[in-house]
Motif scaffolding. Structure first.
Motif, mmCIF file in Angstrom:
data_model
loop_
_atom_site.group_PDB
_atom_site.id
_atom_site.type_symbol
_atom_site.label_atom_id
_atom_site.label_comp_id
_atom_site.label_asym_id
_atom_site.label_seq_id
_atom_site.Cartn_x
_atom_site.Cartn_y
_atom_site.Cartn_z
ATOM 1 N N GLU A 77 50.720 -22.780 -24.534
ATOM 2 C CA GLU A 77 51.276 -23.215 -23.590
ATOM 3 C C GLU A 77 52.051 -24.852 -23.427
ATOM 4 N N MET A 78 50.890 -25.021 -24.694
ATOM 5 C CA MET A 78 50.798 -26.595 -24.502
ATOM 6 C C MET A 78 52.596 -26.563 -25.189
ATOM 7 N N VAL A 79 52.360 -26.227 -26.602
ATOM 8 C CA VAL A 79 53.672 -25.629 -27.528
ATOM 9 C C VAL A 79 55.189 -25.858 -26.434
ATOM 10 N N ALA A 80 55.172 -25.140 -25.265
ATOM 11 C CA ALA A 80 56.368 -24.754 -25.081
ATOM 12 C C ALA A 80 56.473 -25.530 -23.630
ATOM 13 N N VAL A 81 55.353 -26.596 -23.276
ATOM 14 C CA VAL A 81 56.006 -27.443 -21.940
ATOM 15 C C VAL A 81 56.192 -28.355 -22.623
ATOM 16 N N ASP A 119 35.259 -30.600 -31.275
ATOM 17 C CA ASP A 119 35.443 -31.604 -31.474
ATOM 18 C C ASP A 119 36.211 -32.533 -31.424
ATOM 19 N N ILE A 120 37.356 -31.651 -30.809
ATOM 20 C CA ILE A 120 38.911 -32.634 -30.846
ATOM 21 C C ILE A 120 39.287 -32.916 -29.662
ATOM 22 N N THR A 121 39.903 -34.647 -29.849
ATOM 23 C CA THR A 121 40.436 -35.185 -28.809
ATOM 24 C C THR A 121 41.461 -34.789 -28.366
ATOM 25 N N ASP A 122 41.958 -35.554 -27.125
ATOM 26 C CA ASP A 122 43.040 -35.552 -26.155
ATOM 27 C C ASP A 122 43.767 -35.748 -26.783
ATOM 28 N N THR A 123 43.865 -37.072 -27.923
ATOM 29 C CA THR A 123 44.721 -37.663 -28.478
ATOM 30 C C THR A 123 44.694 -37.488 -29.886
ATOM 31 N N GLU A 124 44.111 -36.466 -30.791
ATOM 32 C CA GLU A 124 44.632 -35.286 -32.059
ATOM 33 C C GLU A 124 45.179 -33.896 -31.547
ATOM 34 N N MET A 125 44.884 -33.806 -30.277
ATOM 35 C CA MET A 125 45.470 -32.925 -29.232
ATOM 36 C C MET A 125 47.075 -32.785 -29.634
ATOM 37 N N GLU A 126 47.485 -33.983 -28.657
ATOM 38 C CA GLU A 126 48.685 -34.541 -28.758
ATOM 39 C C GLU A 126 49.736 -34.550 -30.145
ATOM 40 N N THR A 127 48.865 -35.059 -31.378
ATOM 41 C CA THR A 127 49.578 -35.203 -32.540
ATOM 42 C C THR A 127 49.628 -33.632 -32.964
ATOM 43 N N VAL A 128 48.862 -32.472 -32.857
ATOM 44 C CA VAL A 128 49.296 -31.648 -33.507
ATOM 45 C C VAL A 128 50.097 -31.108 -32.789
ATOM 46 N N MET A 129 50.017 -30.840 -31.551
ATOM 47 C CA MET A 129 51.222 -30.241 -30.749
ATOM 48 C C MET A 129 52.911 -30.896 -31.077
ATOM 49 N N ASP A 130 52.862 -32.380 -31.013
ATOM 50 C CA ASP A 130 54.553 -32.766 -31.099
ATOM 51 C C ASP A 130 54.658 -32.391 -32.791
ATOM 52 N N THR A 131 53.788 -32.891 -33.973
ATOM 53 C CA THR A 131 53.566 -32.046 -35.119
ATOM 54 C C THR A 131 54.896 -30.797 -35.042
ATOM 55 N N ILE A 132 53.702 -29.278 -34.525
ATOM 56 C CA ILE A 132 54.242 -28.217 -34.202
ATOM 57 C C ILE A 132 55.795 -28.440 -33.644
ATOM 58 N N VAL A 133 55.537 -29.303 -32.971
ATOM 59 C CA VAL A 133 57.105 -29.235 -31.260
ATOM 60 C C VAL A 133 58.444 -29.601 -32.716
ATOM 61 N N ASP A 134 57.781 -30.502 -32.840
ATOM 62 C CA ASP A 134 59.155 -31.518 -33.868
ATOM 63 C C ASP A 134 59.907 -30.542 -34.929
ATOM 64 N N SER A 135 58.879 -29.599 -35.503
ATOM 65 C CA SER A 135 59.600 -28.435 -36.928
ATOM 66 C C SER A 135 59.840 -27.508 -35.693
#
Length: 586
Positions: A163-167, A124-140
């Protein structure tokens, strides 16, 4: 390249921290100026980054007298008192990741559920929530590469969170490089030892490519400590059982004492044996103990010959030259005492691990799972182990069955599955994790074939004679002395394909990103055809010490090559099964 290899990520992050604590001026030892005393204020996130790297003594040596956790309070107080003008400078540091080993890092410890396997794979994860998770990983990850001082070539599997992290990471690195004046990858910000000849490879893999390894019972020291004990940011917490043997009848059981031990790079025994099979560790602790006793007896013997039992070490060291032998024995006492401390530490830790192995038959589980994962003929039925009340906890049984289910080319028939489910329920297992793995397998089957785990297994070698002798600290009776054969786990195999530029259906369609190229072009055709010397493997969705150790063993045979292992969170099987259970709840 050589210079870059010399400085591990642990050294680099430590240097960056010391520079920060020195107000972003390189830290010079033995400078003659007046010491500048400082107060270090941090939050829980900062504490997790600093504690595996710097001891209280090292902080004190840098002039830090107090450590507080009140960062927000100071900021609010400065505003309330209109004292913001008193703040001379604010520096931004790119250190938002935790280094646990010379060649291993994790993204976070506080709030790790925000980037957990469950968070990424929630239906049930929303696109916005997924973006936040990916941004957190990418920042680190961005912070990690700033500290490393290198811009990687990025490879990732398609259609996954990796792939989302890579982009996103490619975009973030590209934007920073484009801003030449403020780029973090130019000039003196990198310090010495930057990558000069060849850039490192970053392989981003998704946890979903291999769900069996995080559930696997293990046989090496560090991975076992993480699996069965409370091991967290390089510190293990043990409950010392103070038994009832000498208590009068009807007395209350004594409270268990909690003890903490830091397993650090300074601990030579840990550095040497953390990747060793457990029986080898038990044998080595015993050998160290015997060699220590021999040295200790020598000092006592020499003291007694000279009638010096009661003398202090200062008086002994002032004796004339004919006692040089004794003096050297006494001068080595501090070293001996440190050796004794480490022996005691590992005796306690290994004994606690051994209790789990024996009580839960972990050697049986490890060997059986190795056979399942390598498609070897099984010598007893899975149902027998699940139904055996003396073999393991309900969780052990569930882990074993999930590995069987994940690794099976053909899923068991509905009738067989019902029989297994009944046996698991009778054994006290929660079936929620199986519910999730069934859905995952159905989805994964559409995506690709099941993962292969190589075809070698642990070889039993007969019980250890030395550890079996009656004088040993460790009664290994009934525990199999299993010796590991190197077999590449899926993550290691993927890395090997990409690092050595091997053509393989498993990795041929991995995407390729080069943030230094002016125009980002989506391709899976690498421009660089030479094998890489340095690589970072990063697992999106969580990693474990079994994979880390497998990569360490793999790279030992590759001279002059270096690997770093990173993951969004580090979990043991208990923590992972809990996440699977939450995902499987109806």
């Amino acid at each position: 390249m050589a210079a870059a290899a010399a400085a591990s990520i642990r050294e680099r992050q430590t240097v960056a921290l010391k520079r920060m604590l020195n107000f972003n001026v390189p830290h010079v030892k033995n400078s003659t100026g007046e010491p500048v005393w400082k107060v270090l204020i941090y939050d829980r996130f900062g504490q997790d980054i600093i504690s595996p790297l710097l001891s209280v003594k090292e902080l004190r040596d840098m002039g830090i007298t107090l450590h507080l956790s009140k960062l927000e309070d100071i900021a609010n107080a400065a505003l309330a008192a209109s004292a913001v003008t008193q703040v001379a400078k604010v520096f931004d540091q790119y250190l938002n990741f935790i280094t646990l080993e010379d060649d291993m890092f994790v993204l976070c410890n506080q709030n790790k559920e925000l980037v957990s396997y469950r968070a990424i794979n929630r239906p049930d994860i929303t696109d916005t929530e997924m973006e936040t998770v990916m941004d957190t990983i990418v920042d680190s990850l961005f912070c990690f590469f700033v500290t490393l001082g290198a811009v990687p070539i990025i490879r990732c599997s398609r259609g996954t969170a990796a792939e989302m992290v890579a982009v996103k990471l490619d975009k973030k690195l590209r934007e920073n490089l484009r801003d030449a004046r403020n780029s973090l990858f130019t000039g003196d910000t990198l310090g010495a030892g930057q990558f000069s000849f060849q850039r490192p490879l970053l392989v981003l893999v998704d946890r979903n490519i291999d769900l069996a390894t995080p559930l696997h019972h293990t046989w090496t020291y560090q991975a076992l400590v993480h699996d069965v004990l409370d091991f967290h940011l390089n510190r293990v917490n043990l409950e010392e059982s103070s038994g009832m043997e000498n208590s009068p009848a009807g007395a209350r059981p004594k409270r268990k004492n909690k003890k903490s031990y830091d397993l650090t790079p300074v601990d030579k025994f840990w550095q040497k044996h953390k990747g060793s099979p457990f029986p080898e560790v038990a044998e080595s602790v015993q050998q160290e103990l015997e060699s220590y006793r021999a040295q200790e007896d020598e000092v006592k013997r020499l003291k007694s010959i000279m009638g010096l039992e009661g003398e202090d070490e200062g008086a002994i060291s002032m004796l004339s030259d004919n006692t040089a032998k004794l003096t050297s024995a006494v001068s080595s006492l501090p070293e001996l005492l440190e050796k004794k401390r480490l022996i005691d530490l590992h005796t306690n830790v290994a004994t606690a691990v051994l209790e789990h192995i024996k009580a839960r038959k972990l050697d049986v589980y490890f060997e059986y799972e190795e056979k399942i994962m390598s498609k070897t003929t099984l010598d007893k039925s899975l149902l027998d182990i699940i139904s055996d009340p003396d073999a393991g906890t309900p969780e052990d049984k569930m882990r074993l069955f999930l590995i069987y289910y994940i690794s099976a080319q053909q899923a068991p028939s509905e009738a067989d599955l019902e029989q297994y489910k009944k046996a698991l329920t009778d054994a006290g297992c929660n079936l929620n994790p199986l519910q999730y793995i069934k859905q995952w397998k159905a989805f994964a089957k559409m995506a690709s074939a099941p993962t292969s785990y190589g075809n070698t297994t642990a070889k039993p070698m007969g019980l250890l004679s030395r550890v079996m002798n009656t004088g040993s600290q460790f009664v290994m009776e009934g525990v199999k002395n299993l010796v590991l054969k190197q077999q590449n786990l899926p993550v290691t195999r993927i890395l090997d394909n990409l690092m050595e530029m091997k053509s393989n259906p498993e990795t041929d369609d991995y995407r390729y990103f080069d943030p230094k190229m002016l125009r980002g072009n989506d391709s899976s055709v690498p421009r660089n055809k030479n094998p890489f010397q340095e690589a970072i493997v990063f697992v999106v969705g969580g990693g474990n010490y079994i994979e880390y150790q497998n990569l360490v063993d793999y790279i030992k045979g590759k001279q002059g090559k270096h690997i770093l292992y990173g993951c969004s969170e580090l979990f043991n099987a208990t923590q992972f099964i809990k996440q699977l259970s939450q995902l499987g709840q109806k």
